[in-house]
Design an enzyme around this catalytic site. Structure first.
Site, PDB file in Angstrom:
ATOM      1  N   LEU A 147       0.830  -1.178  -0.074  1.00 52.26           N
ATOM      2  CA  LEU A 147       0.055  -0.037   0.013  1.00 52.26           C
ATOM      3  C   LEU A 147       0.781   1.173  -0.137  1.00 52.26           C
ATOM      4  O   LEU A 147       0.111   2.341  -0.218  1.00 52.26           O
ATOM      5  CB  LEU A 147      -1.031  -0.200   1.165  1.00 52.26           C
ATOM      6  CG  LEU A 147      -2.141  -0.770   1.444  1.00 52.26           C
ATOM      7  CD1 LEU A 147      -2.729  -0.662   2.466  1.00 52.26           C
ATOM      8  CD2 LEU A 147      -3.089  -0.496   0.065  1.00 52.26           C
ATOM      9  N   ILE A 180       6.333   4.785   1.975  1.00 48.89           N
ATOM     10  CA  ILE A 180       6.103   5.969   1.784  1.00 48.89           C
ATOM     11  C   ILE A 180       5.581   7.047   2.568  1.00 48.89           C
ATOM     12  O   ILE A 180       5.415   8.195   2.814  1.00 48.89           O
ATOM     13  CB  ILE A 180       5.437   6.186   0.348  1.00 48.89           C
ATOM     14  CG1 ILE A 180       6.314   5.395  -0.647  1.00 48.89           C
ATOM     15  CG2 ILE A 180       5.370   7.584  -0.350  1.00 48.89           C
ATOM     16  CD1 ILE A 180       7.669   5.956  -1.119  1.00 48.89           C
ATOM     17  N   TYR A 207      14.157 -10.456  -5.902  1.00 44.94           N
ATOM     18  CA  TYR A 207      12.665 -10.924  -6.171  1.00 44.94           C
ATOM     19  C   TYR A 207      11.800 -10.959  -4.823  1.00 44.94           C
ATOM     20  O   TYR A 207      10.545 -10.983  -4.869  1.00 44.94           O
ATOM     21  CB  TYR A 207      12.852 -12.171  -7.006  1.00 44.94           C
ATOM     22  CG  TYR A 207      13.021 -12.183  -8.210  1.00 44.94           C
ATOM     23  CD1 TYR A 207      12.385 -11.327  -9.213  1.00 44.94           C
ATOM     24  CD2 TYR A 207      14.415 -12.569  -8.778  1.00 44.94           C
ATOM     25  CE1 TYR A 207      12.891 -11.328 -10.408  1.00 44.94           C
ATOM     26  CE2 TYR A 207      14.853 -12.827  -9.815  1.00 44.94           C
ATOM     27  CZ  TYR A 207      14.240 -11.949 -10.834  1.00 44.94           C
ATOM     28  OH  TYR A 207      14.624 -11.605 -12.184  1.00 44.94           O
ATOM     29  N   LYS A 233     -15.615   0.902  -1.404  1.00 44.78           N
ATOM     30  CA  LYS A 233     -16.171   0.029  -0.242  1.00 44.78           C
ATOM     31  C   LYS A 233     -15.277   0.186   1.013  1.00 44.78           C
ATOM     32  O   LYS A 233     -14.033   0.181   1.039  1.00 44.78           O
ATOM     33  CB  LYS A 233     -15.947  -1.459  -0.698  1.00 44.78           C
ATOM     34  CG  LYS A 233     -16.898  -2.088  -1.962  1.00 44.78           C
ATOM     35  CD  LYS A 233     -18.529  -1.989  -1.249  1.00 44.78           C
ATOM     36  CE  LYS A 233     -19.515  -1.922  -2.154  1.00 44.78           C
ATOM     37  NZ  LYS A 233     -20.777  -1.683  -1.701  1.00 44.78           N
ATOM     38  N   THR A 287     -11.748  -1.891   5.288  1.00 41.96           N
ATOM     39  CA  THR A 287     -11.063  -1.219   6.296  1.00 41.96           C
ATOM     40  C   THR A 287     -11.770  -1.498   7.893  1.00 41.96           C
ATOM     41  O   THR A 287     -10.882  -1.477   8.709  1.00 41.96           O
ATOM     42  CB  THR A 287     -11.207   0.366   5.822  1.00 41.96           C
ATOM     43  OG1 THR A 287     -10.594   0.661   4.620  1.00 41.96           O
ATOM     44  CG2 THR A 287     -10.622   1.388   6.925  1.00 41.96           C
ATOM     45  N   ASP A 316      -4.045   7.928  -4.726  1.00 50.36           N
ATOM     46  CA  ASP A 316      -3.093   7.820  -5.752  1.00 50.36           C
ATOM     47  C   ASP A 316      -2.473   8.846  -6.188  1.00 50.36           C
ATOM     48  O   ASP A 316      -3.298  10.048  -6.480  1.00 50.36           O
ATOM     49  CB  ASP A 316      -3.413   6.901  -6.922  1.00 50.36           C
ATOM     50  CG  ASP A 316      -3.800   5.438  -6.547  1.00 50.36           C
ATOM     51  OD1 ASP A 316      -3.393   5.068  -5.478  1.00 50.36           O
ATOM     52  OD2 ASP A 316      -4.250   4.799  -7.577  1.00 50.36           O
ATOM     53  N   CYS A 365      28.786  -0.711  -9.718  1.00 53.91           N
ATOM     54  CA  CYS A 365      29.303  -1.849  -8.902  1.00 53.91           C
ATOM     55  C   CYS A 365      29.546  -2.992 -10.280  1.00 53.91           C
ATOM     56  O   CYS A 365      30.781  -2.850 -10.832  1.00 53.91           O
ATOM     57  CB  CYS A 365      28.357  -2.122  -7.737  1.00 53.91           C
ATOM     58  SG  CYS A 365      28.889  -3.261  -6.756  1.00 53.91           S
ATOM     59  N   LEU A 366      28.552  -3.918 -10.189  1.00 48.01           N
ATOM     60  CA  LEU A 366      28.822  -4.719 -11.236  1.00 48.01           C
ATOM     61  C   LEU A 366      29.004  -3.938 -12.615  1.00 48.01           C
ATOM     62  O   LEU A 366      29.873  -4.534 -13.774  1.00 48.01           O
ATOM     63  CB  LEU A 366      27.611  -5.670 -11.318  1.00 48.01           C
ATOM     64  CG  LEU A 366      27.470  -6.745 -12.404  1.00 48.01           C
ATOM     65  CD1 LEU A 366      28.607  -7.881 -12.250  1.00 48.01           C
ATOM     66  CD2 LEU A 366      26.247  -7.423 -12.532  1.00 48.01           C
ATOM     67  N   HIS A 402      28.011   2.404  -4.454  1.00 45.20           N
ATOM     68  CA  HIS A 402      26.358   2.449  -4.844  1.00 45.20           C
ATOM     69  C   HIS A 402      26.044   3.929  -4.905  1.00 45.20           C
ATOM     70  O   HIS A 402      25.391   4.073  -3.628  1.00 45.20           O
ATOM     71  CB  HIS A 402      25.393   1.597  -4.238  1.00 45.20           C
ATOM     72  CG  HIS A 402      25.600   0.179  -4.772  1.00 45.20           C
ATOM     73  ND1 HIS A 402      25.020  -0.344  -5.913  1.00 45.20           N
ATOM     74  CD2 HIS A 402      26.494  -0.804  -4.367  1.00 45.20           C
ATOM     75  CE1 HIS A 402      25.416  -1.675  -5.881  1.00 45.20           C
ATOM     76  NE2 HIS A 402      26.196  -1.889  -5.170  1.00 45.20           N
ATOM     77  N   GLU A 457      23.729   5.678  -5.881  1.00 47.34           N
ATOM     78  CA  GLU A 457      22.246   5.708  -5.788  1.00 47.34           C
ATOM     79  C   GLU A 457      21.798   5.873  -4.209  1.00 47.34           C
ATOM     80  O   GLU A 457      20.517   6.493  -3.943  1.00 47.34           O
ATOM     81  CB  GLU A 457      21.519   4.683  -6.472  1.00 47.34           C
ATOM     82  CG  GLU A 457      21.463   3.436  -5.917  1.00 47.34           C
ATOM     83  CD  GLU A 457      22.779   2.584  -6.315  1.00 47.34           C
ATOM     84  OE1 GLU A 457      23.682   2.854  -6.710  1.00 47.34           O
ATOM     85  OE2 GLU A 457      22.762   1.297  -6.183  1.00 47.34           O
TER      86      GLU A 457
HETATM   87  N1  GLN Z   1      28.682  -9.373  -7.731  1.00 49.79           N
HETATM   88  C1  GLN Z   1      29.803  -8.299  -7.867  1.00 49.79           C
HETATM   89  C2  GLN Z   1      30.416  -8.500  -6.262  1.00 49.79           C
HETATM   90  O1  GLN Z   1      29.992  -9.103  -5.480  1.00 49.79           O
HETATM   91  C3  GLN Z   1      28.944  -7.121  -7.943  1.00 49.79           C
HETATM   92  C4  GLN Z   1      28.224  -6.604  -6.656  1.00 49.79           C
HETATM   93  C5  GLN Z   1      27.097  -5.498  -7.021  1.00 49.79           C
HETATM   94  O2  GLN Z   1      27.015  -5.210  -8.001  1.00 49.79           O
HETATM   95  N2  GLN Z   1      26.632  -4.967  -5.824  1.00 49.79           N
HETATM   96  O3  GLN Z   1      31.487  -7.629  -6.421  1.00 49.79           O
END
Ligand code: GLN
Length: 549
Positions: A15, A19, A54, A189, A193, A242, A388-389, A514, A516
């Site tokens: 839901l 956020i 996933y 409805k 709730t 929404d 990273c990867l 990373h 992000e």
């Molecule tokens: N699989 C790669 C590693 O373990 C990259 C990991 C990732 O992108 N977070 O170094």
């Protein structure tokens, strides 16, 4: 003493409780209050670090190296607070602590039970931020899962007890529910709730505030009905309709006076009126940008957007100073593999994109597709950003294609490769436990002058968050440099490659960390900001060529 807000969800999952909690935090912070958010997840994993995206989407990493639920990302982005491992608790962690204490003899002579031992440990953790920081005004704790789940019972019981022990003005229970619209009946409805609030009441918790998730505002009739059946005043039943952008949610709550009503109910005098001017301006650009660019994201979890949540948000942030909306084009890396994938196919996939991003990931599925995408972006001069990867794949591409290191690879994907340009560091080789053993959390990095990285960061020392095991193999650094690679970000001891670039290209940069995880709407990450700016320039060039042609 900090006041407590508990956020639970009912009827269905997904839901947007995270956020909602983050938006409450945002609003109370905008009133000048000191707020911290935490997430308690009822599952038995000690942390989500060993789970596939996933299961619960992206694993968010904090400065201290904690691998967390992705909602902590929303909390950090909405309140601009850096959180710590203590702000994410799982049932697994609770039991880990209790079993450890039991073996140490802490409960000697007693039977260890859900009530009081498990609930006491949960209560201790609920209170911990306030105990540690006496200046804290409000602690917002979100409980994962849906009311009615067996596994969330000890968490709700702990909240019930705590509410009984504290004065009534010190805690609020906020319940998020779904008010579905039934197409065939043409109406909304309220029954689900009512049931959900009743289920919460059965556990001993009366919801004080309700947020009704619905397609549209529910209207005053429905509000009165819900209030009556759920045992609370109608002004405490809020619309959570929404919206087009999650950044609208705090503004929507503020319009309904939620911050005022909450402060009154908690008997706190906020130091100021809500200062939401900048948030409003930012949201306006997000909703209605003057132009758009298209960026391809080449990954393997593309059907599940939560797997790359922070990247998606970083692009939203990076669009703001560039005055564009970023359309993210999700490309399944496995679709870029195989003999039939030549430049024609890549032209089709990337022809109308203005940038290519290869995000992080684990395992060898789809790797060749990522390498193909990187080679294409490198040869065609399309702005490229690897994370990273993505850095590891860029190294493999350049090693094979430019440095003529045949069959170069990462030892993660091909342990027998003749050129392991990416490999395990010594200190990772003998680790047998999977949980919490990667290079995790904030690491310092120094930036070389006169590089793309130094232009982006405008700083010579930075700190970024990591989550990986493999690293650039220093034995190949010279060969890669000779092929045109610049290692523009290094660990302070020069031992670990953190940023690489390829200066013969208009914009080609990749990072081992990373970025992000540290982008905020009002402080977009410099690498995302400059990548989007390069994409805008690429689009301008393309438009110029089209106009000429
Ligand atoms: N699989 C790669 C590693 O373990 C990259 C990991 C990732 O992108 N977070 O170094």
């Amino acid at each position: 003493m900090a006041k407590h807000i508990f956020v639970t969800g009912g009827v269905v999952s997904a839901l947007g409780k995270g956020i909602a909690a983050a938006s409450l935090g945002n609003l109370l912070a905008a009133r000048g209050l000191k707020v911290v958010l935490q997430k308690f997840d009822p599952y038995l994993n000690v942390d989500p670090g060993t789970m596939s995206p996933y299961q619960h989407g992206e694993v968010f990493v904090l400065d201290d190296g904690a691998e967390c639920d992705l909602d902590l990302g929303h909390y950090e982005r909405f309140t601009d607070v850096s959180l710590s491992q203590e702000n994410n608790l799982t049932a697994g962690k609770v039991y880990e602590t209790i079993l450890y204490n039991e073996r140490k003899g802490k409960y000697l002579g007693r039977t260890v039970q859900t009530i009081p031992h498990v609930t006491d440990e949960i209560k201790r953790r609920l209170m911990l931020p306030g105990v540690k920081d006496p200046d804290l005004d409000v602690v917002i704790t979100e409980i994962g899962g849906t009311v009615g789940d067996i596994e969330s019972l000890p968490f709700l019981e702990a909240i019930r007890q705590l509410r009984l022990e504290q004065p009534p003005e010190d805690t609020i229970s906020v319940h998020l529910t779904l008010v579905p619209y039934i197409e065939t009946a043409g109406e909304i409805k309220t029954k689900p709730t009512q049931h959900s609030v009743a289920a919460l009441r059965n556990i001993g918790i009366q919801a004080d505030f309700l947020i009704c998730r619905a397609r549209q505002a529910i209207g005053d009739d429905a509000r009165r009905k819900i209030a009556l059946f759920c045992n609370l005043p109608p002004e405490f039943v809020f619309d959570g309709q929404d919206v087009r952008s999650i950044y609208e949610v705090p503004l929507n709550y503020h319009q309904q006076n939620m911050d005022d009503l909450m402060c009154k109910r908690l008997q706190i005098e906020p130091p100021m009126e809500a200062d939401l001017g900048q948030w409003e301006r930012m949201t306006r650009i997000i909703l209605d940008p003057p132009d758009r660019v298209r960026i391809a994201i080449v990954g393997k979890y593309i059907e599940l957007k939560d797997a790359y949540k922070s990247i998606t948000e970083s692009f939203v942030h990076a669009g703001i100073p560039n005055h564009v909306g970023v359309d993210q084009v999700w490309v399944d890396s496995e679709s870029l593999e195989g003999k039939e994938v030549g430049d024609r196919k890549l032209d089709e996939v990337f022809g109308d994109c203005h940038g290519v991003l290869v995000p992080g990931g684990f395992g060898d599925r789809g790797i060749q597709g990522k390498i193909n995408a990187i080679r294409y972006a490198r040869e065609q001069g399309i702005p490229f950003f690897g994370i990273c990867l993505g850095l590891q794949c860029a190294m493999i591409d350049i090693a094979r294609d430019v440095a003529a290191l045949d069959m170069a690879n990462s030892s993660e994907f091909d342990p027998a490769t003749p050129h392991n340009v990416i490999h395990l560091m010594e200190d990772q080789k003998y680790i047998e436990m999977m949980g919490g053993t990667m290079r995790l959390g904030a690491w310092p990095c120094k930036i070389a002058p006169d590089t793309l990285a130094s232009q982006c960061y405008e700083s010579s020392e930075i700190s970024e968050r990591h989550r990986h095991r493999y690293e650039v193999n220093n034995a190949y650094r010279k060969q890669l440099q000779d092929a045109g690679v610049v290692f523009s970000g290094m660990s302070p001891d020069d031992h670990l490659v953190e940023i690489m670039e390829f200066p013969s290209h208009p914009f080609f940069i990749a990072v081992q960390f990373h970025p992000e995880l540290k982008s905020r709407p009002d402080r977009p990450h410099p690498l995302f900001r400059e990548f989007v700016s390069a994409a805008v320039a690429h689009q301008d060039r393309q438009r110029g060529q089209q106009a000429e042609g």
